[in-house]
Scaffold this active site. Sequence first.
Site, PDB file in Angstrom:
ATOM      1  N   CYS A 126       0.816  -1.223   0.000  1.00  0.00           N
ATOM      2  CA  CYS A 126       0.000   0.000   0.000  1.00  0.00           C
ATOM      3  C   CYS A 126       0.851   1.274   0.000  1.00  0.00           C
ATOM      4  O   CYS A 126       0.605   2.209  -0.764  1.00  0.00           O
ATOM      5  CB  CYS A 126      -0.955  -0.002   1.186  1.00  0.00           C
ATOM      6  N   HIS A 234      -2.556   6.316   4.654  1.00  0.00           N
ATOM      7  CA  HIS A 234      -1.127   6.443   4.961  1.00  0.00           C
ATOM      8  C   HIS A 234      -0.622   7.810   4.476  1.00  0.00           C
ATOM      9  O   HIS A 234      -1.029   8.279   3.406  1.00  0.00           O
ATOM     10  CB  HIS A 234      -0.321   5.376   4.233  1.00  0.00           C
TER      11      HIS A 234
HETATM   12  N1  LIG Z   1      -4.778  -3.373   5.100  1.00  0.00           N
HETATM   13  C1  LIG Z   1      -4.108  -2.840   4.088  1.00  0.00           C
HETATM   14  O1  LIG Z   1      -3.983  -1.618   3.925  1.00  0.00           O
HETATM   15  C2  LIG Z   1      -3.478  -3.718   3.073  1.00  0.00           C
HETATM   16  C3  LIG Z   1      -2.979  -3.114   1.940  1.00  0.00           C
HETATM   17  C4  LIG Z   1      -2.403  -3.897   0.956  1.00  0.00           C
HETATM   18  C5  LIG Z   1      -2.319  -5.259   1.149  1.00  0.00           C
HETATM   19  N2  LIG Z   1      -2.817  -5.833   2.279  1.00  0.00           N
HETATM   20  C6  LIG Z   1      -2.734  -7.301   2.396  1.00  0.00           C
HETATM   21  O2  LIG Z   1      -4.034  -7.848   2.248  1.00  0.00           O
HETATM   22  C7  LIG Z   1      -4.163  -9.013   3.059  1.00  0.00           C
HETATM   23  C8  LIG Z   1      -5.346  -8.886   4.002  1.00  0.00           C
HETATM   24  O3  LIG Z   1      -5.175  -7.747   4.823  1.00  0.00           O
HETATM   25  P1  LIG Z   1      -6.342  -7.174   5.730  1.00  0.00           P
HETATM   26  O4  LIG Z   1      -5.803  -5.921   6.266  1.00  0.00           O
HETATM   27  O5  LIG Z   1      -7.646  -7.172   4.990  1.00  0.00           O
HETATM   28  O6  LIG Z   1      -6.400  -8.290   6.901  1.00  0.00           O
HETATM   29  P2  LIG Z   1      -7.638  -8.758   7.832  1.00  0.00           P
HETATM   30  O7  LIG Z   1      -8.560  -7.630   8.085  1.00  0.00           O
HETATM   31  O8  LIG Z   1      -7.012  -9.432   8.980  1.00  0.00           O
HETATM   32  O9  LIG Z   1      -8.422  -9.857   6.927  1.00  0.00           O
HETATM   33  C9  LIG Z   1      -7.857 -11.094   6.598  1.00  0.00           C
HETATM   34  C10 LIG Z   1      -8.786 -11.847   5.663  1.00  0.00           C
HETATM   35  O10 LIG Z   1      -8.151 -13.061   5.244  1.00  0.00           O
HETATM   36  C11 LIG Z   1      -9.013 -14.164   5.532  1.00  0.00           C
HETATM   37  N3  LIG Z   1      -8.233 -15.364   5.809  1.00  0.00           N
HETATM   38  C12 LIG Z   1      -7.339 -15.546   6.801  1.00  0.00           C
HETATM   39  N4  LIG Z   1      -6.817 -16.787   6.739  1.00  0.00           N
HETATM   40  C13 LIG Z   1      -7.395 -17.392   5.682  1.00  0.00           C
HETATM   41  C14 LIG Z   1      -7.292 -18.688   5.112  1.00  0.00           C
HETATM   42  N5  LIG Z   1      -6.474 -19.606   5.606  1.00  0.00           N
HETATM   43  N6  LIG Z   1      -8.062 -18.972   4.029  1.00  0.00           N
HETATM   44  C15 LIG Z   1      -8.902 -18.045   3.507  1.00  0.00           C
HETATM   45  N7  LIG Z   1      -9.042 -16.804   4.009  1.00  0.00           N
HETATM   46  C16 LIG Z   1      -8.307 -16.486   5.089  1.00  0.00           C
HETATM   47  C17 LIG Z   1      -9.819 -13.709   6.721  1.00  0.00           C
HETATM   48  O11 LIG Z   1     -10.986 -14.494   6.863  1.00  0.00           O
HETATM   49  P3  LIG Z   1     -11.710 -14.681   8.303  1.00  0.00           P
HETATM   50  O12 LIG Z   1     -12.547 -13.448   8.524  1.00  0.00           O
HETATM   51  O13 LIG Z   1     -12.523 -15.892   8.096  1.00  0.00           O
HETATM   52  O14 LIG Z   1     -10.635 -14.845   9.328  1.00  0.00           O
HETATM   53  C18 LIG Z   1     -10.107 -12.263   6.311  1.00  0.00           C
HETATM   54  O15 LIG Z   1     -11.134 -12.228   5.345  1.00  0.00           O
HETATM   55  C19 LIG Z   1      -2.810  -9.195   3.752  1.00  0.00           C
HETATM   56  O16 LIG Z   1      -2.038 -10.069   2.977  1.00  0.00           O
HETATM   57  C20 LIG Z   1      -2.224  -7.802   3.731  1.00  0.00           C
HETATM   58  O17 LIG Z   1      -0.822  -7.816   3.752  1.00  0.00           O
HETATM   59  C21 LIG Z   1      -3.404  -5.094   3.235  1.00  0.00           C
END
Ligand SMILES: NC(=O)c1ccc[n+]([C@@H]2O[C@H](COP(=O)([O-])OP(=O)(O)OC[C@H]3O[C@@H](n4cnc5c(N)ncnc54)[C@H](OP(=O)(O)O)[C@@H]3O)[C@@H](O)[C@H]2O)c1
Length: 329
Positions: A126, A234
């Site tokens: 991001c 950010h």
């Molecule tokens: N937040 C940001 O600004 C941002 C920006 C760019 C990239 N990212 C990337 O995007 C990803 C998610 O980030 P987030 O901030 O959205 O995290 P988050 O709020 O913790 O959400 C994680 C998601 O992944 C799912 N998940 C976890 N383990 C899984 C599995 N084994 N199989 C299938 N689904 C699974 C979770 O499902 P449950 O609800 O069922 O647990 C939830 O839907 C990460 O890789 C992060 O590095 C985030």
Amino acid sequence: MKVAVVGATGMVGQVMLKVLEERDLPITELIPVASERSVGNKVKFKDKEFTIVSMNDAIAVKPEIAIFSAGGGTSLEFAPKFAEVGTVVIDNSSAWRMDPTKKLVVPEINANVLTKEDKIIANPNCSTIQLVMVLHPLNQKYDIKRVIISTYQSVTGTGKAAVDQLNAEIKGESPEKVYPYQIFKNALPHCDVFADDDYTKEEIKLMKEPKKIMGDDTFNLTATAVRVPVQGGHSESVNIEFENEFDLEEVRKILSETPGVVLQDNVKNNEYPMPLYSEGKDEVFVGRIRRDLSQPKTLNLWIVADNLRKGAATNAVQIAEYLVANNLV
Ligand SMILES: NC(=O)c1ccc[n+]([C@@H]2O[C@H](COP(=O)([O-])OP(=O)(O)OC[C@H]3O[C@@H](n4cnc5c(N)ncnc54)[C@H](OP(=O)(O)O)[C@@H]3O)[C@@H](O)[C@H]2O)c1
């Protein structure tokens, strides 16, 4: 087109659904996927409820596109399985970004590298995306020599659990901590984990990914990434040294004409980018543009964007749109 949203219940996944609702990808079937904990639960998309399915059920449907936001381990394990059945995976995690066989794409900059053979495409970090949206047009004009970045990163960048920690601390509660310390009323010079060289992985991403996206490894970057108790987006303080002399008014003109970038630079009216006002927007905002008075050919500026929109969901959906528009899927 069948589109799977993997991580549909998460911070990025929820915004992904919103961005997909707002834009024009021709979706005939939405397949929301999350962990086994959430299978059977519902998510809303275009006023209808959709049932969350497991990874294996989603693979069985053979979606044309799967947009992954479910962590690096999940991507490493499952992206190849989707790719095997012909799905194009657009992955938001850091799992594939620096893999030399995978493309790392910000559509405004390098969508042209994509081909029909690309079955796993990486969405950049991001804080990288908003950075390169500004660096790229300036590099083309003045040739960047070195960049020093300091970030002020939103808790939404860590995911749902981090937002819960901040909100509970604001209420005076003592929640389970995602960060090693309280984040409310604090600033942590610690985003992601520390590597052996004492940089954090977030800092390393900021130092490596821009070169790959911009297709230029002739300049250097160094970074300090800081987590702050902010939710809207950010912010980045960026010092850029060029090989060539620049003109401040020309810099402003270039950035104001860059698609996806909005110039907010009028300090007389207290006009500058802020995360509170970038929240929910797709653009990258830039301001506080001024000469570095300590050395020649050097500029300071301030970049802000909603990390969940252009920093994650919007960029991924733009990649999908490019694939569809160019018959690559
Ligand atoms: N937040 C940001 O600004 C941002 C920006 C760019 C990239 N990212 C990337 O995007 C990803 C998610 O980030 P987030 O901030 O959205 O995290 P988050 O709020 O913790 O959400 C994680 C998601 O992944 C799912 N998940 C976890 N383990 C899984 C599995 N084994 N199989 C299938 N689904 C699974 C979770 O499902 P449950 O609800 O069922 O647990 C939830 O839907 C990460 O890789 C992060 O590095 C985030």
